[in-house]
Every structure is written in C-alpha cells, then in structure tokens.
Design a protein around this motif. Structure first.
Motif, mmCIF file in Angstrom:
data_model
loop_
_atom_site.group_PDB
_atom_site.id
_atom_site.type_symbol
_atom_site.label_atom_id
_atom_site.label_comp_id
_atom_site.label_asym_id
_atom_site.label_seq_id
_atom_site.Cartn_x
_atom_site.Cartn_y
_atom_site.Cartn_z
ATOM 1 N N PHE A 149 -1.690 42.360 -3.506
ATOM 2 C CA PHE A 149 -2.420 43.546 -3.045
ATOM 3 C C PHE A 149 -3.387 44.109 -4.077
ATOM 4 C CE2 PHE A 149 1.937 43.452 -1.285
ATOM 5 C CZ PHE A 149 1.606 43.048 -0.013
ATOM 6 N N GLY A 150 -3.300 43.609 -5.318
ATOM 7 C CA GLY A 150 -4.191 44.101 -6.357
ATOM 8 C C GLY A 150 -3.697 45.391 -6.979
ATOM 9 N N HIS A 151 -4.331 45.799 -8.065
ATOM 10 C CA HIS A 151 -3.952 47.075 -8.664
ATOM 11 C C HIS A 151 -5.161 47.712 -9.337
ATOM 12 C CE1 HIS A 151 -2.991 44.258 -12.142
ATOM 13 N NE2 HIS A 151 -3.942 45.023 -12.623
ATOM 14 N N GLN A 199 -7.374 44.737 -10.757
ATOM 15 C CA GLN A 199 -7.249 43.393 -10.189
ATOM 16 C C GLN A 199 -7.396 43.440 -8.672
ATOM 17 O OE1 GLN A 199 -3.913 40.958 -11.478
ATOM 18 N NE2 GLN A 199 -3.835 39.929 -9.491
ATOM 19 N N VAL A 200 -8.218 42.539 -8.161
ATOM 20 C CA VAL A 200 -8.376 42.439 -6.714
ATOM 21 C C VAL A 200 -7.303 41.487 -6.196
ATOM 22 C CG1 VAL A 200 -9.899 41.723 -4.844
ATOM 23 C CG2 VAL A 200 -10.851 42.837 -6.867
ATOM 24 N N GLY A 201 -6.537 41.959 -5.205
ATOM 25 C CA GLY A 201 -5.431 41.144 -4.717
ATOM 26 C C GLY A 201 -5.882 39.978 -3.856
ATOM 27 N N LYS A 202 -4.945 39.059 -3.610
ATOM 28 C CA LYS A 202 -5.264 37.847 -2.837
ATOM 29 C C LYS A 202 -5.685 38.182 -1.404
ATOM 30 C CE LYS A 202 -3.845 34.759 -5.949
ATOM 31 N NZ LYS A 202 -4.694 33.769 -6.596
ATOM 32 N N PHE A 203 -5.075 39.211 -0.828
ATOM 33 C CA PHE A 203 -5.465 39.565 0.543
ATOM 34 C C PHE A 203 -6.938 39.962 0.595
ATOM 35 C CE2 PHE A 203 -0.967 39.783 1.730
ATOM 36 C CZ PHE A 203 -1.022 39.275 3.025
ATOM 37 N N GLU A 204 -7.358 40.754 -0.400
ATOM 38 C CA GLU A 204 -8.772 41.153 -0.426
ATOM 39 C C GLU A 204 -9.666 39.961 -0.715
ATOM 40 O OE1 GLU A 204 -10.236 44.983 -2.242
ATOM 41 O OE2 GLU A 204 -8.096 45.155 -2.682
ATOM 42 N N VAL A 264 7.099 31.364 1.871
ATOM 43 C CA VAL A 264 7.189 32.760 2.278
ATOM 44 C C VAL A 264 8.642 33.226 2.357
ATOM 45 C CG1 VAL A 264 7.264 32.424 4.783
ATOM 46 C CG2 VAL A 264 6.062 34.394 3.855
ATOM 47 N N GLY A 265 9.559 32.270 2.483
ATOM 48 C CA GLY A 265 10.983 32.602 2.546
ATOM 49 C C GLY A 265 11.524 33.121 1.228
ATOM 50 N N ASP A 266 10.737 33.019 0.166
ATOM 51 C CA ASP A 266 11.211 33.456 -1.139
ATOM 52 C C ASP A 266 10.728 34.840 -1.532
ATOM 53 O OD1 ASP A 266 12.468 30.903 -2.780
ATOM 54 O OD2 ASP A 266 11.098 30.311 -1.185
ATOM 55 N N MET A 267 10.122 35.571 -0.595
ATOM 56 C CA MET A 267 9.639 36.907 -0.932
ATOM 57 C C MET A 267 10.774 37.919 -0.933
ATOM 58 S SD MET A 267 5.935 37.518 0.883
ATOM 59 C CE MET A 267 6.717 37.631 2.431
ATOM 60 N N SER A 268 10.684 38.873 -1.837
ATOM 61 C CA SER A 268 11.710 39.924 -1.892
ATOM 62 C C SER A 268 11.561 40.844 -0.678
ATOM 63 C CB SER A 268 11.541 40.750 -3.162
ATOM 64 O OG SER A 268 10.375 41.538 -3.030
ATOM 65 N N ALA A 269 12.608 41.653 -0.450
ATOM 66 C CA ALA A 269 12.603 42.564 0.696
ATOM 67 C C ALA A 269 11.412 43.522 0.602
ATOM 68 C CB ALA A 269 13.903 43.350 0.743
ATOM 69 N N LYS A 270 11.146 43.993 -0.615
ATOM 70 C CA LYS A 270 10.080 44.964 -0.798
ATOM 71 C C LYS A 270 8.723 44.343 -0.460
ATOM 72 C CE LYS A 270 8.673 48.137 -4.432
ATOM 73 N NZ LYS A 270 8.410 47.725 -5.822
ATOM 74 N N THR A 271 8.508 43.146 -0.956
ATOM 75 C CA THR A 271 7.233 42.480 -0.671
ATOM 76 C C THR A 271 7.106 42.183 0.816
ATOM 77 O OG1 THR A 271 7.473 41.463 -2.835
ATOM 78 C CG2 THR A 271 5.723 40.622 -1.446
ATOM 79 N N GLN A 272 8.210 41.768 1.413
ATOM 80 C CA GLN A 272 8.178 41.500 2.855
ATOM 81 C C GLN A 272 7.698 42.720 3.627
ATOM 82 O OE1 GLN A 272 11.856 39.852 4.457
ATOM 83 N NE2 GLN A 272 12.197 38.734 2.557
ATOM 84 N N ALA A 273 8.196 43.889 3.230
ATOM 85 C CA ALA A 273 7.814 45.123 3.931
ATOM 86 C C ALA A 273 6.313 45.357 3.814
ATOM 87 C CB ALA A 273 8.586 46.301 3.353
ATOM 88 N N VAL A 289 3.942 43.089 3.185
ATOM 89 C CA VAL A 289 3.179 42.067 3.904
ATOM 90 C C VAL A 289 3.178 42.406 5.391
ATOM 91 C CG1 VAL A 289 3.150 39.648 4.610
ATOM 92 C CG2 VAL A 289 3.510 40.233 2.211
ATOM 93 N N LEU A 290 4.331 42.845 5.872
ATOM 94 C CA LEU A 290 4.422 43.229 7.279
ATOM 95 C C LEU A 290 3.387 44.309 7.601
ATOM 96 C CD1 LEU A 290 5.927 43.039 9.989
ATOM 97 C CD2 LEU A 290 7.422 44.872 9.180
ATOM 98 N N ARG A 291 3.247 45.227 6.663
ATOM 99 C CA ARG A 291 2.300 46.304 6.901
ATOM 100 C C ARG A 291 0.865 45.785 6.990
ATOM 101 N NH1 ARG A 291 1.052 51.403 3.221
ATOM 102 N NH2 ARG A 291 -1.031 51.454 4.118
ATOM 103 N N VAL A 292 0.528 44.857 6.111
ATOM 104 C CA VAL A 292 -0.826 44.290 6.182
ATOM 105 C C VAL A 292 -1.039 43.639 7.542
ATOM 106 C CG1 VAL A 292 -2.477 42.711 5.145
ATOM 107 C CG2 VAL A 292 -0.770 43.816 3.711
ATOM 108 N N LEU A 293 -0.014 42.917 8.005
ATOM 109 C CA LEU A 293 -0.154 42.225 9.282
ATOM 110 C C LEU A 293 -0.302 43.207 10.437
ATOM 111 C CD1 LEU A 293 2.426 39.331 8.839
ATOM 112 C CD2 LEU A 293 -0.051 39.160 8.902
ATOM 113 N N GLN A 294 0.408 44.309 10.323
ATOM 114 C CA GLN A 294 0.348 45.290 11.413
ATOM 115 C C GLN A 294 -0.925 46.119 11.391
ATOM 116 O OE1 GLN A 294 4.063 47.188 10.603
ATOM 117 N NE2 GLN A 294 5.137 46.160 12.273
#
Ligand code: ATP
Ligand code: MG
Length: 472
Positions: A211-213, A225-230, A242-251, A253-258
């Motif tokens: 997501f960048g910072h 830093q510009v994140g990969k999504f951008e 993608v199965g190796d993402m932590s719960a926090k990151t999953q949340a 990523v879900l938001r970006v998708l939504q």
C-alpha cells in the motif's frame, strides 16, 4: 564476427571497382553485379548484408530492382545511389523502402557512414526480433493434455474481463505462467504486471510494500514509497502465495478489492486505483478457511474465476512435448547440437512422478542436455532419481527394488522375492498397475481388458494397496 558482405549493383565498372577497393579496405566483403538481373541472382545466392544500388542502368532499372529485393527479403537494407539526383527519384526510392539515398558523385566517407548506419540498424532490429522471440518462447504454454486444454480455455475466458482470478495448484505447475498469460491477453496488456510474493516479504514490511507509505510514517521510513497496488494502476497485480498473508494484511487487501482504493501508511488520504487482481497459492484455501487462517470473504472476492492447474503427473500427455521443448531450448541456449531422446528414456520420464512438476522437469532436461556427451539421450543418461526403480510408482509400494516394467529383463523380480508366493504377488501387482495405467485408471475398462470381474479387481487393489495416488 564475419565480415559484413556488401553487394554493389552498378553498370559502370569503374564505379564498382572503386567502391570495391574502398569497402574492402574498410573490412567489408564485396561482390559486384553489372545488371539488375545479375544483382538479384547474386542477392539470392550470396545472402548479402546490404545492397548498394545504382538507379540508372540499362535493362531493369534500379527502382524495379529495389522493389524485387524488398519482396525477396524485407529486412535486407538497400542504399540507393543515383547520378540523376532528382528529388522525385529520391522520394520514390525511399517510399519503396530504400534505407538511404546518395547522389553521385559521392565522397566515399558519405557512403561509409550510410553503410554503417544501415548495418547497425539492421543488427538492432535482428537483435530485437530474436529477443522478442525468446520472450515469447519463454512465455509459451506447452502441452497437449486435456488438463492443460481445460486451463487454457479458462484463461481465454478470464483474460478479456476484469474479474479477479484465483489460480491454485502445486508448486511448479505453472501458476505464474498462467497469471502472465492472462495479463498478456487482457485489455491491460500494455500496462504493468506487478508481482508481489506475499510469502517472501517479512510480515512487518508487507503492508508498506502493498500500500506504500509516507515519509516518516514509521521508524525507518526515510523516503515516501509508492505501494504495489498504486504501481499496478490500470494494469494487473499478481498476489503470489496469497495464502501466506497475515490476517491484518488480508483485511486490508479485502478493502482494496471492495472499495477500489488504497491508503498509504501514515496518510489519511485514500487513492483510487484501477487494478485487476490475480492471486495464486499452492495451499488449499478451503482448508485454511476451516482452520481459521484465511478469511472466507476474501476468498470469495478472489475466487471470482478459480483456475486449478493440475500437477504434471495428472497430465502425462504434456511430458513428451515439454521434454522436447526444453531440449530445443537448452540446446540453443548452450550452443550444443540438438539431441535426440530414445523412446525408452522418454517413457521413463513420462512415468516419473515429478513432485516438483514442470520446474523439476525443466531442471532435469537442462542437466541432461549439459551432461550427455553423445547425440542421444537414453535411459542411462537420466538422473539417478528418475532412472532408479524406487522412482517408479509401480514398484514404490510392495515391490520396492523391482526394475521398471519396460526396461526389465523377464522376471527380474525373482531376485528380491523370497518365496514363490511373494514373487507371484509382486508380478500380479506390477501387471495390474501397468494395465490400470494403460487404461487411464478406469477400473471398469481395466477389468474388462484383463478379463476379470470388477469386484475382483477392486479386491486386488485393496489387497495390494494400489491407488492412482501411489502411482502418481
Ligand atoms: N505449460 C508450460 N509450458 C512451458 N513451460 C511451463 C509450463 N508451465 C510451467 N512452465 C515453466 O515451469 C516453471 C515453473 O512455472 P511457474 O513459476 O509458473 O510455477 P508456479 O506454479 O508459479 O510455481 P510456485 O508455486 O513454485 O511458485 C517456469 O519456468 C515456467 O515457465
Ligand atoms: Mg509461482
């Protein structure tokens, strides 16, 4: 490098001779022709790297020769020379594809510069073309199996859409290749394909990676830093493992998708992104969901189009074409003469279990190409692990130590089997596995072929613990 070969087509002998002298002095190989006809014949026979062509000649004139040369070989550069340097001839020659136009009388320097430019640009173009071809070959999906055709059909359907794709399959089956193929065939193909390996990035860095910072958002964030999504905006992001993402990151990523927007760490502002997401994993996500390790809602967002790439052992029809493909590829790459492979060796490769799938096969072929001295790859040239009987599914269970069916002398099982009964059972087991394999593990068909009731075959399978899994 061989000397570049120049074909000079000019009806005036003194001009041919003086050009020949100048050019040979500069290290070119020169051939001359006095007429257009002769020039065309030489061009065909000698394969020059460049043609110096006079316009005004008796018989076929230069412009016509130029046309024919272009038809013969479009990438052969032609520099046109004319004593009647009218603008219109120059324009016509250029239109017909001449690389350059030189007026007589010319200074030899002028000719040399033009030749050098033409040859350089040709070399660049050739290099470009072979690079492109190499890239294309590298991204080709090789295979003829029903399993692969199924995958390709799904790729074809998914590619032109913006739908999220989830690619599953064991390690080395070609998930990344599938993802790249989808992107290349999508409307986004001119935009970026940004890959993120979620398993390889440490937990504390993955969010800023994705997501960048902003500068100063955390200790160590000395630069923005510009994140990969951008970075992937208007293109495709490939979330690998993608199965190796932590719960926090999953949340997140879900938001970006939504929402279709990202928020850089340390920033209150959100940025809209238009990103197509392709995800891949070798984990069983349904299982991960059950164990509470993967969010179900994210799973459904990702698996709009699920594509499962079957392991290589379930698509044996791909093995021979893949072996041939990599044999060609590596021979070319290593500048060794193309080799042949014997049917027996190919058969052994086809039966092998390939736990590392195509990646393992590729490495095995590369090794064989480099290590095999002769022109032919035979059983003996295969890596020990593939050649050894233990690698053969048929003998992996009860009959460990048995030689592979085709390569074995009759009855070699005898040496290991102590009693007649053991020998008979070993032989029966091998026979059954062989027949099952021949019949694509279709039990009814196999039973029919070997003339035994289906129920009896089932009993035998149980007795000898034979299953397609043990076979691979
Ligand atoms: N059908 C195919 N034809 C030719 N080459 C292939 C094919 N499938 C896979 N490959 C090649 O096999 C290698 C492994 O493929 P890839 O990296 O896509 O697998 P993967 O499923 O992503 O593996 P991992 O889970 O280990 O990341 C690559 O070199 C790829 O180019
Ligand atoms: Mg991969």
């Amino acid at each position: 490098m061989p000397k570049p070969r120049i074909l000079v087509i000019d009806d005036e002998a003194p001009i041919r001779d003086s050009l020949k002298m100048t050019l040979e002095y500069e290290g070119y190989d020169v051939i001359g022709a006095a007429t257009g006809q002769e020039g065309l014949a030489l061009a065909e026979r000698e394969g020059p790297d460049l043609v110096l062509l006079d316009v005004k000649m008796p018989g076929m004139d230069g412009i016509e020769v130029l046309e024919r040369l272009r038809n013969m070989n479009e990438s052969l550069p032609v520099v046109v020379v004319s004593g009647h340097g009218t603008i219109s001839t120059a324009v016509e020659a250029t239109k017909k594809g001449a690389f350059d136009f030189i007026e007589k009388p010319f200074a030899s320097e002028r000719v040399l510069v033009s030749l050098r430019n033409a040859l350089d640009s040709r070399q660049l173009r050739d290099e470009n073309r072979s690079l492109k071809k190499a890239v294309e070959i590298r991204h080709q999906m090789i295979g003829e199996s029903a399993g692969l055709k199924h995958v390709m059909a799904a790729v074809g359907r998914a590619a032109p859409t913006n739908a999220t794709v989830l690619i599953t399959g064991e390690s080395g089956v070609g998930k990344e290749l599938v993802a790249r193929t989808i992107h290349r065939n999508s409307l986004r193909s001119r935009e970026r394909f940004v890959q993120v390996n979620c398993a390889a990035i440490p937990e504390e860095l993955i969010e800023s990676e994705l997501f960048g910072h902003e500068k100063g958002s955390f200790t160590g964030a000395t630069e923005k830093q510009v994140g990969k999504f951008e970075q992937a905006d208007r293109g495709t992001i490939f979330l690998d493992e993608v199965g190796d993402m932590s719960a926090k990151t999953q949340a997140k990523v879900l938001r970006v998708l939504q929402e279709g927007e990202v928020e850089r760490l340390g920033s209150a502002r959100t940025v809209k992104v238009d990103v197509r997401v392709i995800a891949a994993t070798n984990k069983n996500l349904e299982e991960e969901i059950e164990k509470g390790r993967f969010r179900e809602d994210l799973y459904f967002r990702l698996a709009v189009i699920p594509i499962h790439v079957p392991p290589l052992r379930e698509r044996q029809d791909d093995i021979a074409p893949l072996v041939r493909h990599y044999m060609d590829d590596f021979s070319r790459e290593n500048n060794v003469r193309p080799k042949r492979i014997t049917p027996a060796a190919l058969d052994a490769l086809t039966r092998y279990r390939w736990r590392g799938n195509i990646r393992e096969l590729r490495n095995a072929v590369e090794r064989m190409i480099i290590m095999t001295g002769g022109d032919t790859i035979d059983i003996a040239d295969l890596p020990e692990s593939i050649r050894s009987p233990a690698a053969w599914p048929a003998s992996a269970g009860a009959g460990a130590g048995l030689a592979p069916p085709k390569a074995s002398p009759e009855g070699s099982g005898e040496t290991r089997a102590g009693t007649l009964r053991e020998f008979k059972e070993n032989a029966e087991r091998m026979f059954l596995v062989g027949k099952l394999r021949e019949n694509g593990w279709n039990i009814s068909k196999t039973a029919e072929v070997i003339g035994t009731p289906r129920s009896n075959l089932y009993k035998k399978l149980e007795q000898y613990q034979i299953s397609q899994e043990t076979d691979g």
